[in-house]
Design a protein around this motif. Structure first.
Motif, short mmCIF file in Angstrom:
data_model
loop_
_atom_site.label_atom_id
_atom_site.label_comp_id
_atom_site.label_asym_id
_atom_site.label_seq_id
_atom_site.Cartn_x
_atom_site.Cartn_y
_atom_site.Cartn_z
N ALA A 29 0.85 -1.19 0.00
CA ALA A 29 0.00 0.00 0.00
C ALA A 29 0.88 1.24 0.00
O ALA A 29 2.10 1.16 0.16
CB ALA A 29 -0.91 0.00 1.21
N MET A 30 0.24 2.38 -0.14
CA MET A 30 0.98 3.65 -0.18
C MET A 30 1.52 4.00 1.20
O MET A 30 1.05 3.50 2.21
CB MET A 30 0.05 4.77 -0.66
N LYS A 31 2.51 4.90 1.20
CA LYS A 31 3.10 5.39 2.44
C LYS A 31 2.01 6.06 3.28
O LYS A 31 1.17 6.79 2.75
CB LYS A 31 4.21 6.40 2.11
N SER A 33 -0.35 4.48 4.97
CA SER A 33 -1.63 3.77 4.95
C SER A 33 -1.82 2.83 6.13
O SER A 33 -2.88 2.22 6.25
CB SER A 33 -1.76 2.99 3.64
N LYS A 35 0.58 0.25 7.13
CA LYS A 35 1.21 -1.07 6.98
C LYS A 35 1.98 -1.48 8.23
O LYS A 35 1.85 -2.60 8.70
CB LYS A 35 2.16 -1.06 5.78
#
Length: 77
Positions: A29-31, A33, A35
């Motif tokens: 996923a994008m920064k 988000s 994770k």
């Protein structure tokens, strides 16, 4: 929409030795988000969960027999 999959995967870590194989969960996923937050949560909920980064294939193989390894960076394998 992925909550049931992640929940079943976490429950399955308590009985993973009963299966011939067990799936990986790949989180992409994008920064910003969440994770890392999810990774920390999974480490707390899974059977013998442990977060590792920059781990060699040999160490992963030996350690994975006793722990649920959560990898922070897949490029290192």
């Amino acid at each position: 929409e992925y909550y049931p999959i992640v929940a079943l995967w976490v429950i399955g870590t308590y009985a993973h030795k009963e299966f011939n194989s067990y799936p990986f969960i790949f989180i992409n996923a994008m920064k910003g988000s969440g994770k890392t937050r999810l990774l920390k949560l999974l480490a707390a909920l899974t059977y013998n969960g442990d977060i590792q980064a920059n781990i060699s294939g040999a160490v992963l193989f030996r350690t994975a027999q006793h722990f649920t390894i959560l990898l922070d960076e897949m490029e290192s394998i």
